[in-house]
Design an enzyme around this catalytic site. Structure first.
Site, mmCIF file in Angstrom:
data_model
loop_
_atom_site.group_PDB
_atom_site.id
_atom_site.type_symbol
_atom_site.label_atom_id
_atom_site.label_comp_id
_atom_site.label_asym_id
_atom_site.label_seq_id
_atom_site.Cartn_x
_atom_site.Cartn_y
_atom_site.Cartn_z
ATOM 1 N N ASP A 99 8.398 5.064 -0.607
ATOM 2 C CA ASP A 99 8.589 5.884 0.592
ATOM 3 C C ASP A 99 7.447 5.814 1.588
ATOM 4 O OD1 ASP A 99 6.561 7.161 -0.731
ATOM 5 O OD2 ASP A 99 7.759 8.859 -1.391
ATOM 6 N N GLU A 121 12.824 2.447 -6.754
ATOM 7 C CA GLU A 121 12.576 3.897 -6.751
ATOM 8 C C GLU A 121 13.388 4.565 -5.632
ATOM 9 O OE1 GLU A 121 8.859 6.088 -5.601
ATOM 10 O OE2 GLU A 121 8.491 6.071 -7.744
ATOM 11 N N GLU A 135 7.364 11.066 3.895
ATOM 12 C CA GLU A 135 8.001 10.239 2.856
ATOM 13 C C GLU A 135 9.494 10.519 2.690
ATOM 14 O OE1 GLU A 135 5.128 11.889 2.487
ATOM 15 O OE2 GLU A 135 3.605 10.381 2.042
ATOM 16 N N HIS A 216 -3.744 14.346 -1.962
ATOM 17 C CA HIS A 216 -3.786 13.544 -0.731
ATOM 18 C C HIS A 216 -2.602 13.777 0.206
ATOM 19 C CE1 HIS A 216 -0.473 10.714 -1.514
ATOM 20 N NE2 HIS A 216 -0.785 10.882 -2.766
ATOM 21 N N ARG A 218 -0.179 14.638 3.097
ATOM 22 C CA ARG A 218 -0.415 14.983 4.507
ATOM 23 C C ARG A 218 -0.092 16.443 4.806
ATOM 24 N NH1 ARG A 218 -0.507 9.720 5.620
ATOM 25 N NH2 ARG A 218 -1.296 9.063 7.634
ATOM 26 N N HIS A 248 -9.348 10.781 -3.116
ATOM 27 C CA HIS A 248 -8.613 9.830 -2.268
ATOM 28 C C HIS A 248 -9.459 9.465 -1.054
ATOM 29 C CE1 HIS A 248 -5.304 8.269 0.224
ATOM 30 N NE2 HIS A 248 -4.535 8.276 -0.854
HETATM 31 C C1 UD1 Z 1 -0.321 6.755 2.054
HETATM 32 C C2 UD1 Z 1 1.184 6.974 2.211
HETATM 33 C C3 UD1 Z 1 1.676 8.022 1.235
HETATM 34 C C4 UD1 Z 1 1.249 7.701 -0.179
HETATM 35 C C5 UD1 Z 1 -0.253 7.464 -0.229
HETATM 36 C C6 UD1 Z 1 -0.670 7.012 -1.603
HETATM 37 C C7 UD1 Z 1 2.245 6.738 4.410
HETATM 38 C C8 UD1 Z 1 2.505 7.360 5.727
HETATM 39 N N1 UD1 Z 1 1.474 7.449 3.560
HETATM 40 O O1 UD1 Z 1 -0.977 7.942 2.452
HETATM 41 O O2 UD1 Z 1 3.090 8.100 1.280
HETATM 42 O O3 UD1 Z 1 1.598 8.764 -1.029
HETATM 43 O O4 UD1 Z 1 -0.612 6.440 0.708
HETATM 44 O O5 UD1 Z 1 -2.044 7.109 -1.809
HETATM 45 O O6 UD1 Z 1 2.688 5.646 4.151
HETATM 46 N N2 UD1 Z 1 -8.177 4.785 3.348
HETATM 47 C C9 UD1 Z 1 -9.266 3.992 3.056
HETATM 48 N N3 UD1 Z 1 -9.145 3.076 2.029
HETATM 49 C C10 UD1 Z 1 -8.024 2.929 1.296
HETATM 50 C C11 UD1 Z 1 -6.927 3.755 1.581
HETATM 51 C C12 UD1 Z 1 -7.016 4.676 2.632
HETATM 52 O O7 UD1 Z 1 -10.309 4.078 3.684
HETATM 53 O O8 UD1 Z 1 -7.993 2.080 0.394
HETATM 54 C C13 UD1 Z 1 -8.272 5.748 4.471
HETATM 55 C C14 UD1 Z 1 -8.247 5.075 5.857
HETATM 56 O O9 UD1 Z 1 -9.077 5.792 6.714
HETATM 57 C C15 UD1 Z 1 -6.785 5.223 6.270
HETATM 58 C C16 UD1 Z 1 -6.493 6.602 5.710
HETATM 59 O O10 UD1 Z 1 -7.156 6.634 4.448
HETATM 60 O O11 UD1 Z 1 -6.578 5.150 7.667
HETATM 61 C C17 UD1 Z 1 -5.040 6.949 5.560
HETATM 62 O O12 UD1 Z 1 -4.319 5.923 4.898
HETATM 63 P P1 UD1 Z 1 -2.717 5.917 5.039
HETATM 64 O O13 UD1 Z 1 -2.191 4.786 4.216
HETATM 65 O O14 UD1 Z 1 -2.317 5.980 6.468
HETATM 66 O O15 UD1 Z 1 -2.284 7.304 4.427
HETATM 67 P P2 UD1 Z 1 -2.483 7.895 2.984
HETATM 68 O O16 UD1 Z 1 -2.888 9.308 3.139
HETATM 69 O O17 UD1 Z 1 -3.323 7.000 2.168
HETATM 70 N N1 UDP Z 2 -4.191 6.487 -9.417
HETATM 71 C C1 UDP Z 2 -5.232 5.596 -9.674
HETATM 72 N N2 UDP Z 2 -6.509 6.004 -9.411
HETATM 73 C C2 UDP Z 2 -6.812 7.225 -8.923
HETATM 74 C C3 UDP Z 2 -5.742 8.118 -8.646
HETATM 75 C C4 UDP Z 2 -4.448 7.717 -8.904
HETATM 76 O O1 UDP Z 2 -5.003 4.482 -10.127
HETATM 77 O O2 UDP Z 2 -7.998 7.519 -8.733
HETATM 78 C C5 UDP Z 2 -2.819 6.047 -9.655
HETATM 79 C C6 UDP Z 2 -1.977 6.952 -10.499
HETATM 80 O O3 UDP Z 2 -2.067 6.599 -11.858
HETATM 81 C C7 UDP Z 2 -0.576 6.743 -9.949
HETATM 82 C C8 UDP Z 2 -0.812 6.357 -8.506
HETATM 83 O O4 UDP Z 2 -2.182 6.008 -8.396
HETATM 84 O O5 UDP Z 2 0.070 5.646 -10.583
HETATM 85 C C9 UDP Z 2 -0.487 7.485 -7.586
HETATM 86 O O6 UDP Z 2 -0.933 7.173 -6.323
HETATM 87 P P1 UDP Z 2 -1.136 8.275 -5.211
HETATM 88 O O7 UDP Z 2 -1.331 9.605 -5.848
HETATM 89 O O8 UDP Z 2 -2.180 7.757 -4.297
HETATM 90 O O9 UDP Z 2 0.235 8.204 -4.398
HETATM 91 P P2 UDP Z 2 1.681 8.862 -4.617
HETATM 92 O O10 UDP Z 2 2.154 8.519 -5.975
HETATM 93 O O11 UDP Z 2 1.540 10.327 -4.380
HETATM 94 O O12 UDP Z 2 2.485 8.223 -3.532
#
Ligand code: UD1
Ligand code: UDP
Length: 376
Positions: A99, A121, A135, A216, A218, A248
Site C-alpha cells: 500500500d 497482500e 495507505e 512511524h 503519518r 524510524h
Molecule cells: C513509507 C510508506 C508507508 C510505510 C512506511 C514503511 C508511503 C506514503 N508511506 O512511509 O506506507 O508504512 O514507508 O516504513 O508510501 N527516510 C530516510 N531513510 C530511509 C527511509 C526514510 O531518511 O531509509 C526519511 C526521508 O527523510 C524520507 C522520509 O523518511 O523523505 C519519509 O519517507 P517516506 O517513504 O515518504 O514515508 P515513510 O514515513 O517512510
Molecule cells: N523492521 C525492521 N527493522 C526495524 C523495524 C522494523 O526490519 O528496525 C521490519 C519489521 O520486521 C517488519 C517491517 O520492517 O517486517 C515493518 O516495516 P514498517 O513498520 O516500516 O512498515 P509497515 O509494515 O508499517 O508498512
C-alpha cells in the site's frame, strides 16, 4: 534471443522489500519467466538493509528519496521514473506489494500502458481512508487496477469479493512476511552473528522485561507522537522493564523521539535494525508496542502480545485471535494496557499464544506459480 515473458517486480520501502524478496527468490527459481527488479529507492538506508540480507541486486534503482519529501513530490517522481523503466523493459506483467506510494504508482504506471498487475497482500481494508493514511486509498487504487489479487487471508479475500473486484482472480496465498521471517530465522540459525548486535542491550537490561517499540504512521505525526513519547517516558520509570526502540528514519518521528527520549537510560533509542536483528528483537521482547503493519503480522506468529497504537487496523486477524489489541495513541491508555500485561499473568498468557493467521510460509511459491501461469 530470450523470449521469456518479463515480470517486473517493483518496490521501494523496507516492508515491501521484506515481503517481496521471497517472491523474487521464488520467481528466479523458475525457468519460464525473466525476472527484473525495479527499486524506486523511496527508502534508502532502510531499503538497502533488506536488499543486502535478502540477497537482491536490483536491475533498476530510481533513487527517489529526498529528505522529508511531500507525497506530491514523491508521487510525481515515482510516476515518471517507473514509467520510463516500463517503456524500456516492456514487461508482460508487473508485481507490486501492499500500500505504499511506490506500489500505488507502480500499478498506475502499468495501467497507463495496459500492462497487467499482480497485487501481493491484496484486500486489506480498515474502511477509513485516513487510517492508515494514505495507505487505505493506495490499496483500493491498486485493487481497482490489478487483475491478480493475492490476499493473505480469507478476511482480505472476502473484502475484495464484497467490492466485486474485477480481474482473473482473487487467491488466498498467505502473507509473504511469514516466508521472510522463516527464511531469516533459518539464516540466523546458521549464522548467529547476523543477529548478535543487540547483545550490548541484552546484557545491560538483563533481568528486565523488554518492550520492543516501533512507530512511524503519518496519522500519528504531531500529537500522536508526543503522546507515545510521554507514555514511553512513564513506562520506563519502572525498574522491571526496559524499552528497545529502533527509531524510524522519518524526520517527523525522529525529531520528537530523539528530543524526548534520547537521554533516558532505560530506553535504548537505536537506529533502524536490519531484518535479522529485528527478528532478534521480536524474540527477546516480552511485548511489542507498535503502529506498524508488518509487526502486527510477525508478533502473533512468534507468540508475542502486540499492542497496536492505532484506532483501526486493516489487519483484524490478530485482534480477532486475541494476540493483538488496538490501544490508540492516548497516553494513559497505552500505559494502562502495558501495565496490565506486565502485572496480570492471566491477561498476558491469553495474548501470548503463537498463532499464525497470516500464513504458512509458502506464500511466495504459490504467488510465483500463479504469476507465471498468468504470463503464459
Ligand atoms: C513509507 C510508506 C508507508 C510505510 C512506511 C514503511 C508511503 C506514503 N508511506 O512511509 O506506507 O508504512 O514507508 O516504513 O508510501 N527516510 C530516510 N531513510 C530511509 C527511509 C526514510 O531518511 O531509509 C526519511 C526521508 O527523510 C524520507 C522520509 O523518511 O523523505 C519519509 O519517507 P517516506 O517513504 O515518504 O514515508 P515513510 O514515513 O517512510
Ligand atoms: N523492521 C525492521 N527493522 C526495524 C523495524 C522494523 O526490519 O528496525 C521490519 C519489521 O520486521 C517488519 C517491517 O520492517 O517486517 C515493518 O516495516 P514498517 O513498520 O516500516 O512498515 P509497515 O509494515 O508499517 O508498512
Amino acid at each position: 534471443m530470450n523470449d521469456k515473458p518479463v515480470v517486473l517486480i517493483i518496490f521501494g520501502t523496507r516492508p515491501e522489500a521484506i515481503k517481496l524478496f521471497p517472491v523474487v527468490h521464488a520467481l528466479r527459481a523458475r525457468q519460464d519467466v525473466k525476472v527484473r527488479v525495479l527499486v524506486t529507492g523511496q527508502h534508502r538506508q532502510m531499503l538497502d538493509q533488506v536488499l543486502e540480507i535478502g540477497e537482491i541486486a536490483p536491475d533498476h534503482d530510481l533513487n527517489v528519496m529526498a529528505p522529508d519529501q511531500t507525497l506530491d513530490s514523491l508521487t510525481a517522481k515515482l510516476l515518471t521514473g517507473i514509467g520510463a523503466v516500463m517503456d524500456a523493459e516492456k514487461p508482460a506483467r508487473v508485481i507490486v506489494q501492499g500500500d505504499t506510494a511506490t506500489a500505488m504508482v507502480g500499478a498506475l504506471a502499468a495501467y497507463y500502458r495496459k500492462i497487467p498487475v499482480s497485487h501481493v497482500e491484496a484486500g486489506l481494508r480498515s474502511y477509513n481512508i485516513y487510517q492508515p493514511w494514505p495507505e487505505e486509498v493506495n490499496r483500493k487504487i491498486i485493487g481497482t487496477i490489478a487483475d491478480q489479487h493475492f490476499a493473505p487471508t480469507d478476511v482480505s479475500a472476502a473484502a475484495l469479493r464484497a467490492e466485486a473486484v474485477p480481474g482473473i482472480g482473487i487467491y488466498v496465498t498467505g502473507n509473504t512476511v511469514i516466508d521472510a521471517l522463516h527464511w531469516v530465522t533459518a539464516k540466523i540459525e546458521t549464522h548467529p552473528e547476523l543477529a548478535s548486535g543487540l547483545s550490548e542491550y541484552e546484557a545491560r537490561f538483563a533481568g528486565k522485561r523488554i518492550i520492543g517499540v516501533t512507530t512511524h504512521r503519518r496519522e500519528n505525526f504531531g500529537e500522536g507522537m508526543e503522546n507515545i513519547a510521554s507514555a514511553l517516558e512513564q513506562i520506563a520509570v519502572r525498574e522491571d522493564v526496559a524499552i528497545i526502540f529502533p527509531v524510524h528514519l522519518n524526520p517527523n518521528v525522529r525529531k520528537v523521539m530523539d528530543a524526548r527520549l534520547g537521554a533516558n537510560s532505560n530506553i535504548a533509542m537505536i537506529e533502524p535494525l536490519d531484518y535479522p536483528h529485528f527478528a532478534r528483537l521480536l524474540a527477546i521482547s516480552h511485548i511489542m508496542l507498535t503502529d506498524s503493519g508488518g509487526v502486527q503480522e510477525e508478533a502473533p506468529a512468534l507468540g508475542k502480545p502486540v499492542l497496536v497504537m492505532r484506532d483501526r487496523t486493516e489487519r483484524p486477524e490478530g485482534v480477532t485471535a486475541g494476540t493483538a489489541k488496538l490501544v490508540g495513541t492516548d497516553k494513559d491508555r497505552i500505559i494502562s494496557e502495558i501495565f496490565t500485561l506486565l502485572d496480570d499473568e492471566a491477561a498476558y498468557s491469553t495474548m501470548a499464544r503463537a498463532h499464525n493467521p497470516f500464513g504458512d510460509g509458502k506464500a511466495a511459491i504459490r504467488i510465483a506459480g500463479l504469476v507465471a501461469d498468468a504470463c503464459r
